[in-house]
Motif scaffolding. Sequence first.
Motif, PDB file in Angstrom:
ATOM      1  N   GLN A  55       0.840  -1.202   0.000  1.00  0.00           N
ATOM      2  CA  GLN A  55       0.000   0.000   0.000  1.00  0.00           C
ATOM      3  C   GLN A  55       0.878   1.255   0.000  1.00  0.00           C
ATOM      4  N   TYR A  59       0.738   4.187  -2.835  1.00  0.00           N
ATOM      5  CA  TYR A  59       0.498   5.592  -2.507  1.00  0.00           C
ATOM      6  C   TYR A  59       1.681   6.468  -2.925  1.00  0.00           C
ATOM      7  N   ASP A  84      -8.364   5.378  -2.751  1.00  0.00           N
ATOM      8  CA  ASP A  84      -7.414   6.394  -2.297  1.00  0.00           C
ATOM      9  C   ASP A  84      -6.430   6.754  -3.410  1.00  0.00           C
ATOM     10  N   MET A  88      -5.811  10.363  -5.187  1.00  0.00           N
ATOM     11  CA  MET A  88      -4.475  10.954  -5.206  1.00  0.00           C
ATOM     12  C   MET A  88      -4.037  11.272  -6.637  1.00  0.00           C
ATOM     13  N   THR A 130       2.014  13.516   2.663  1.00  0.00           N
ATOM     14  CA  THR A 130       1.396  13.697   1.352  1.00  0.00           C
ATOM     15  C   THR A 130       2.102  14.866   0.679  1.00  0.00           C
TER      16      THR A 130
END
Length: 175
Positions: A55, A59, A84, A88, A130
């Motif tokens: 994951q 991401y 997600d 993103m 992020t």
Amino acid sequence: MALTACGSSDDSGSSSKSSPPASTSAPAATSASPDPQAQAKDEVLKAYDAFWDEQVKAYAQADIKGTDLKKYATKAALGGAMGDVLVMKKAGTATTGAPTHRVEVTSLTHSGETPEASIQDCLDISNWKTIRKKSGKVQPFPSNQPLRYITTAKAEKWGKQWMITELTPEGDRTC
């Protein structure tokens, strides 16, 4: 650490220096068979760690391509991660760093056709940032975002592989 210490001293001492397989396999069978519950919990935790590793990769690139996320997650957990990643990608963001966690199997059931497990994790996202993909600029966490919170998960054993089927961040439960 206890497993590593026990495994490394038993494995390196007996398998590399003594060649008779009977003495090596007898203690291994004796130590493995008394607690199949512990072995199953270890397998669940390995699958959970692998799920998180994949994951984090997804991401970081805002894409699941090139990851093994589908090998460790299915149902709601996979759908959540894919959702997600899509958000993103559209926002032009990704992540850098990685979360850390303190995890335990809280229940394990072997009855029925599909073994199931419940997991509780104290997830620490303080080093998982992020960023804007084009500029690399770090997006600040929302002011009400706890950096350490409880996450619960469900897992099922499909054949020989444990799969993470649900992942529920419980941001109101800090740890």
